[in-house]
Design an enzyme around this catalytic site. Structure first.
Site, PDB file in Angstrom:
ATOM      1  CE  LYS A 172       2.265  -6.938 -13.944  1.00 52.13           C
ATOM      2  NZ  LYS A 172       1.715  -6.118 -15.049  1.00 52.13           N
ATOM      3  CG  ASP A 187       0.215  -2.979 -15.278  1.00 51.86           C
ATOM      4  OD1 ASP A 187      -0.453  -3.715 -14.543  1.00 51.86           O
ATOM      5  OD2 ASP A 187       0.652  -3.361 -16.372  1.00 51.86           O
ATOM      6  CE1 TYR A 218       7.205  -0.813   2.797  1.00 52.07           C
ATOM      7  CE2 TYR A 218       6.845  -1.896   0.688  1.00 52.07           C
ATOM      8  CZ  TYR A 218       7.067  -0.738   1.424  1.00 52.07           C
ATOM      9  OH  TYR A 218       7.168   0.460   0.782  1.00 52.07           O
ATOM     10  CG  ASP A 253       4.645   2.181   0.133  1.00 50.31           C
ATOM     11  OD1 ASP A 253       4.180   3.137   0.766  1.00 50.31           O
ATOM     12  OD2 ASP A 253       5.858   2.035  -0.080  1.00 50.31           O
TER      13      ASP A 253
END
Length: 335
Positions: free
Chosen positions: A174, A207, A125, A231
């Site tokens: 991640k 995930d 972002y 988000d």
């Protein structure tokens, strides 16, 4: 004592209806705020020719505390997101999104109580390096994580956990694939966790976290993560308790904070007395807690909880047949 001044951005679409309802509730609870109203979004564009007028920015900076309704950023016309602009301008690095189950919402789960703490200024972002090739066949964007930014947000999450008597913080990442950016975030999260031995610290790949939130959301307490993941996860968490209409958000910086409804401006039902004001009421509760007014926050939360649980004059999204004004009146009566 000096009267606390609050900057109020009523917003677009249903914003004025639900913000005005919330101000009635704050006044009824005896908060005694002075309100300075400011324009942003489409309303500001029509009146002042810009989405974020300088007068609005000056009021936010002056009062340090802002209550904001949903804003509309025109799509596909070269306008920057107003929310992203505000977060950058005032260095509102922590996005705090709590979700709490209310009986009567017909949500898929009960007894959910999760806070997502999202880094608000870095990652995907940040808007760095956004390029589209001349032929339109390739696009690039850059994700940047700093040690300072990661340490600041993870420390914020642990301090929040300590302050609110939370028992567990889960760092979501991640790092198995994004070894540089997510790797740095995870490394810093592990370092910060060692400073808080009284809090259980876990880590989870994003995930898997999405799957676990659907299968067993009660294992989560406080989640801390980077901007893009936060988000997505905060909206997923909202879905656990009935949707974005039941989810508030706080954007907090060093000496400035903006509290907001996190749903859209819903122009299709604007002015029709249909909107559920709960999200911005809950954002106002966050604001009260930030200002050290927990007693009034608890009083308003209990009133909203009872209205929804008893189904007294609830809005259509809560299974009722009433509008904004009736719902607000039911809360006011309990106060």
């Amino acid at each position: 004592m000096t009267q606390q001044r609050i900057t109020v951005i009523r917003g677009d679409g249903i914003g004025p209806d639900i913000v005005d309802a919330t101000l009635q509730i704050l006044n009824k609870a005896g908060c005694d705020f002075a309100y300075d109203f400011a324009d942003a979004g489409l309303v500001a564009l029509e009146k002042h020719g810009e989405l974020l007028p300088q007068d609005t920015l000056d009021l936010i900076a002056k009062n340090k505390v802002t209550l904001k309704g949903p804003l509309t950023t025109p799509v596909g016309e070269g306008f920057t997101s107003i929310n992203v602009s505000l977060r950058k301008k005032f260095q509102l690095y922590a996005n705090v999104r709590p979700v709490l189950s209310f009986k009567g919402t017909k949500a898929r789960y009960q007894d959910i109580d999760i806070i997502t703490v999202r880094e608000n200024t870095e990652g995907m972002y940040s808007g760095l390096g956004q390029v589209v090739s001349a032929d339109g066949n390739e696009a690039e964007a850059m994700s940047k994580i700093t040690r300072e930014g990661a340490e600041r947000i993870v420390t914020f999450a642990y301090e929040l956990a300590v302050r609110e008597g939370r028992k567990k913080v889960t760092a979501v990442h991640k790092a198995n694939i994004l070894k540089s950016t997510s790797g740095l975030f995870l490394k810093v999260a592990r370092e910060v966790a060692q400073r808080y031995p009284q809090i259980e610290s876990t880590e989870m790949i994003v995930d898997n976290c999405c799957m676990q939130l659907v299968m067993n959301p009660h294992q989560f307490d406080v989640i801390v993560t980077t901007n893009l993941f936060g988000d997505i996860l905060s909206d997923l968490c909202a879905g656990l308790v009935g949707g974005l209409g039941m989810a508030p958000g706080a954007n907090i910086g060093k000496d400035c904070a903006i509290f907001e409804a996190v749903h859209g401006s819903a122009p299709d039902i604007a002015g029709k007395n249909l909107a559920n004001p709960t999200s911005v009421i809950l954002a106002a509760i966050q604001m009260l807690e930030y200002l050290g007014m927990a007693d009034k926050a608890d009083k308003i939360r209990a009133a909203v909880k009872d209205v929804i649980e008893t189904g007294d004059r609830t809005t259509r999204d809560l299974g009722g047949s009433h509008g904004t004004t009736d719902f607000t009146e039911a809360v006011l009566e309990r106060l």
